[in-house]
Design an enzyme around this catalytic site. Structure first.
Site, mmCIF file in Angstrom:
data_model
loop_
_atom_site.group_PDB
_atom_site.id
_atom_site.type_symbol
_atom_site.label_atom_id
_atom_site.label_comp_id
_atom_site.label_asym_id
_atom_site.label_seq_id
_atom_site.Cartn_x
_atom_site.Cartn_y
_atom_site.Cartn_z
ATOM 1 N N GLU A 285 -6.244 -13.316 28.127
ATOM 2 C CA GLU A 285 -4.986 -12.298 27.723
ATOM 3 C C GLU A 285 -5.981 -11.001 27.283
ATOM 4 O O GLU A 285 -5.226 -9.808 27.633
ATOM 5 C CB GLU A 285 -4.676 -12.915 26.374
ATOM 6 N N SER B 233 -5.897 -13.220 20.165
ATOM 7 C CA SER B 233 -6.200 -14.349 21.010
ATOM 8 C C SER B 233 -6.719 -13.916 22.239
ATOM 9 O O SER B 233 -6.267 -13.083 22.949
ATOM 10 C CB SER B 233 -4.739 -14.731 21.304
ATOM 11 N N ARG C 10 3.270 -11.541 28.387
ATOM 12 C CA ARG C 10 2.067 -10.620 28.332
ATOM 13 C C ARG C 10 1.854 -9.551 29.541
ATOM 14 O O ARG C 10 0.656 -9.480 30.156
ATOM 15 C CB ARG C 10 0.618 -11.246 27.882
HETATM 16 C C1 LIG Z 1 -6.500 -9.461 14.656
HETATM 17 C C2 LIG Z 1 -5.520 -9.269 15.921
HETATM 18 C C3 LIG Z 1 -4.462 -9.748 16.034
HETATM 19 C C4 LIG Z 1 -3.703 -9.645 17.306
HETATM 20 N N1 LIG Z 1 -2.245 -10.251 17.208
HETATM 21 C C5 LIG Z 1 -1.366 -9.916 18.229
HETATM 22 C C6 LIG Z 1 -0.259 -10.456 18.254
HETATM 23 O O1 LIG Z 1 0.439 -11.108 17.189
HETATM 24 N N2 LIG Z 1 0.329 -10.380 19.317
HETATM 25 C C7 LIG Z 1 0.075 -9.633 20.563
HETATM 26 O O2 LIG Z 1 0.650 -9.594 21.357
HETATM 27 N N3 LIG Z 1 -1.315 -9.193 20.443
HETATM 28 C C8 LIG Z 1 -2.023 -9.293 19.366
HETATM 29 N N4 LIG Z 1 -3.079 -8.739 19.520
HETATM 30 C C9 LIG Z 1 -3.755 -8.126 20.329
HETATM 31 C C10 LIG Z 1 -3.357 -6.592 20.774
HETATM 32 O O3 LIG Z 1 -3.378 -6.138 19.289
HETATM 33 C C11 LIG Z 1 -2.175 -6.360 21.474
HETATM 34 O O4 LIG Z 1 -2.383 -6.711 22.795
HETATM 35 C C12 LIG Z 1 -2.027 -4.724 21.443
HETATM 36 O O5 LIG Z 1 -0.889 -4.844 22.021
HETATM 37 C C13 LIG Z 1 -2.940 -4.061 22.404
HETATM 38 O O6 LIG Z 1 -2.739 -2.740 21.912
HETATM 39 P P1 LIG Z 1 -4.095 -1.449 22.132
HETATM 40 O O7 LIG Z 1 -3.515 -0.450 21.865
HETATM 41 O O8 LIG Z 1 -5.302 -1.959 21.154
HETATM 42 O O9 LIG Z 1 -4.596 -1.640 23.664
HETATM 43 P P2 LIG Z 1 -5.938 -1.527 24.218
HETATM 44 O O10 LIG Z 1 -6.982 -2.863 23.613
HETATM 45 O O11 LIG Z 1 -6.465 -0.255 23.796
HETATM 46 O O12 LIG Z 1 -5.921 -1.747 25.781
HETATM 47 C C14 LIG Z 1 -5.082 -2.940 26.270
HETATM 48 C C15 LIG Z 1 -4.789 -2.816 27.776
HETATM 49 O O13 LIG Z 1 -3.746 -1.765 27.845
HETATM 50 C C16 LIG Z 1 -4.061 -0.428 28.458
HETATM 51 N N5 LIG Z 1 -3.488 0.616 27.843
HETATM 52 C C17 LIG Z 1 -3.490 1.003 26.522
HETATM 53 N N6 LIG Z 1 -2.807 1.835 26.278
HETATM 54 C C18 LIG Z 1 -2.426 2.390 27.629
HETATM 55 C C19 LIG Z 1 -1.439 3.556 27.623
HETATM 56 N N7 LIG Z 1 -0.893 4.383 26.725
HETATM 57 N N8 LIG Z 1 -1.023 3.533 28.984
HETATM 58 C C20 LIG Z 1 -1.572 2.593 30.010
HETATM 59 N N9 LIG Z 1 -2.289 1.673 29.646
HETATM 60 C C21 LIG Z 1 -2.646 1.366 28.369
HETATM 61 C C22 LIG Z 1 -5.559 -0.408 28.552
HETATM 62 O O14 LIG Z 1 -6.013 0.115 29.672
HETATM 63 C C23 LIG Z 1 -6.065 -2.102 28.315
HETATM 64 O O15 LIG Z 1 -5.973 -2.451 29.933
HETATM 65 C C24 LIG Z 1 -4.151 -9.031 18.112
HETATM 66 C C25 LIG Z 1 -5.391 -8.454 18.183
HETATM 67 C C26 LIG Z 1 -6.136 -8.655 17.005
HETATM 68 C C27 LIG Z 1 -7.682 -7.970 16.891
#
Ligand SMILES: Cc1cc2nc3c(=O)[nH]c(=O)nc-3n(C[C@H](O)[C@H](O)[C@H](O)COP(=O)(O)OP(=O)(O)OC[C@H]3O[C@@H](n4cnc5c(N)ncnc54)[C@H](O)[C@@H]3O)c2cc1C
Length: 307
Positions: free
Chosen positions: A297, A227, A177
């Site tokens: 996380e 998570s 992560r």
């Molecule tokens: C139902 C559910 C299931 C999930 N299952 C998983 C799973 O199986 N595995 C897993 O790893 N995660 C899982 N997640 C968590 C999440 O989906 C992941 O961590 C995902 O990668 C986050 O992406 P996001 O675009 O939503 O990031 P955001 O929540 O928008 O941002 C997360 C972080 O990334 C930064 N960020 C986002 N985009 C950029 C960019 N373009 N440049 C620089 N920084 C950036 C943001 O500033 C923030 O600090 C789950 C979440 C949910 C709600």
């Protein structure tokens, strides 16, 4: 606020072609449906628009926050000062021979569908990860034995000065992560995934299988941020929280899921403060019972409400 009204005119007047909202509740965008207002939230549709916004924020010494699909995020109830960019409208995805190239705001789920359609294997594990490509790189998202680190060939980022840079997989120093994107102010704008030719039916079947498993284990019917805690070495987070008797525990509208102990779900108009209080409570109880410190996380950003 004097500074704010001057800035409004400037931001909106400077970028008439970019959708920008003032004082916008981020609960409209976060997967938990919680979070306070952003002073300004912009939705760039291209790398050049993102670059212009970043250069503007830099020149104006304005705080800049980048959000993808807000699925791993708690925005505190006081919201975010300065300029927030939500990248979900930068969402082009292209498949070419053995590669998929996606813009940072593209949904990972859509990206896995494009790979499957092009009969390219390697991204099946991510079929149900509800984040954006940029968020997946930032977090080194992973599931079911796969991780983004295993398929990323290179990414492009915009630095805080608006310079476009290419970073290789090795530059990203991926870990559990973690990627180096967390250590700098860079904004990920594209990612190139190196994939291998496969059979579309087999790829699709694997994606369907993992999504069925996911739906059986995770409370996808409720708002959440996935998570909440990282996996501590030598333990399973869900088991610790289960064994601590915390499943079903509620603070305000936030509840530790009975279906998956690692999730905190928004069951009744929860606030980000409810989420924060629950996170601290779970950490305290698990530490008292088992001596294990659960680290988050989920990324927590923004300000507390000023009383
Ligand atoms: C139902 C559910 C299931 C999930 N299952 C998983 C799973 O199986 N595995 C897993 O790893 N995660 C899982 N997640 C968590 C999440 O989906 C992941 O961590 C995902 O990668 C986050 O992406 P996001 O675009 O939503 O990031 P955001 O929540 O928008 O941002 C997360 C972080 O990334 C930064 N960020 C986002 N985009 C950029 C960019 N373009 N440049 C620089 N920084 C950036 C943001 O500033 C923030 O600090 C789950 C979440 C949910 C709600």
């Amino acid at each position: 606020m004097k500074g704010t009204s001057t800035m409004t005119k400037d931001v909106l007047a400077t970028f008439p072609a970019i959708e920008i909202k003032k004082n916008e509740a981020l609960s409209h965008y976060t997967n938990t449906k919680t979070g306070g207002p952003a002073d300004y939230v912009a939705f760039p549709k291209s790398i050049s628009e993102a670059k212009a916004l970043i250069e503007y924020a830099n020149a104006e010494s304005m705080p800049l926050t980048v959000i993808g699909n807000a699925s791993n995020l708690i925005v505190k109830d006081g919201g975010i000062r300065g300029l927030t960019m939500i990248l979900t409208k930068m969402n082009q995805i292209h498949a070419s021979e053995n590669h998929v190239v996606a813009e940072a705001g593209a949904a990972m789920i859509e990206t896995t569908k494009v790979a499957c359609h092009a009969s390219l294997s390697g991204l099946e594990f991510a079929a149900g990860i509800p984040g954006s490509v940029g968020g997946a790189i930032f977090m080194n998202a992973g599931a079911y034995g796969g991780e983004i680190s295993e398929v990323v060939e290179e990414i492009t980022v915009l630095t805080r000065e608006g310079q476009l840079k290419t970073l290789s997989n090795a530059d990203l120093d991926f870990g559990y992560r973690h990627s180096t994107v967390q250590d700098y102010d860079d904004t990920v704008v594209t990612a190139t995934f190196a994939l291998t030719p496969g059979k579309q039916d087999t790829i699709q079947a694997q994606m369907d299988k993992l999504n069925t498993l996911r739906a059986a284990k995770q409370p996808l019917e409720w708002p959440s941020c996935g998570s909440v805690f990282k996996r501590p070495t030598g333990y399973f987070t869900g088991k610790l929280i289960h064994d601590a008797g915390l499943q079903g525990h509620r603070i305000g509208g936030a509840e530790v899921s009975k279906k998956h102990a690692g999730f905190i779900i928004n069951v009744d108009h929860a606030t980000a403060t409810d989420y924060m209080d629950m996170i601290h409570y779970v950490q305290k109880v698990v530490f008292e019972k088992f001596g294990v410190h659960l680290q988050t996380e989920v990324r927590i950003i923004g300000e507390d409400v000023t009383k």
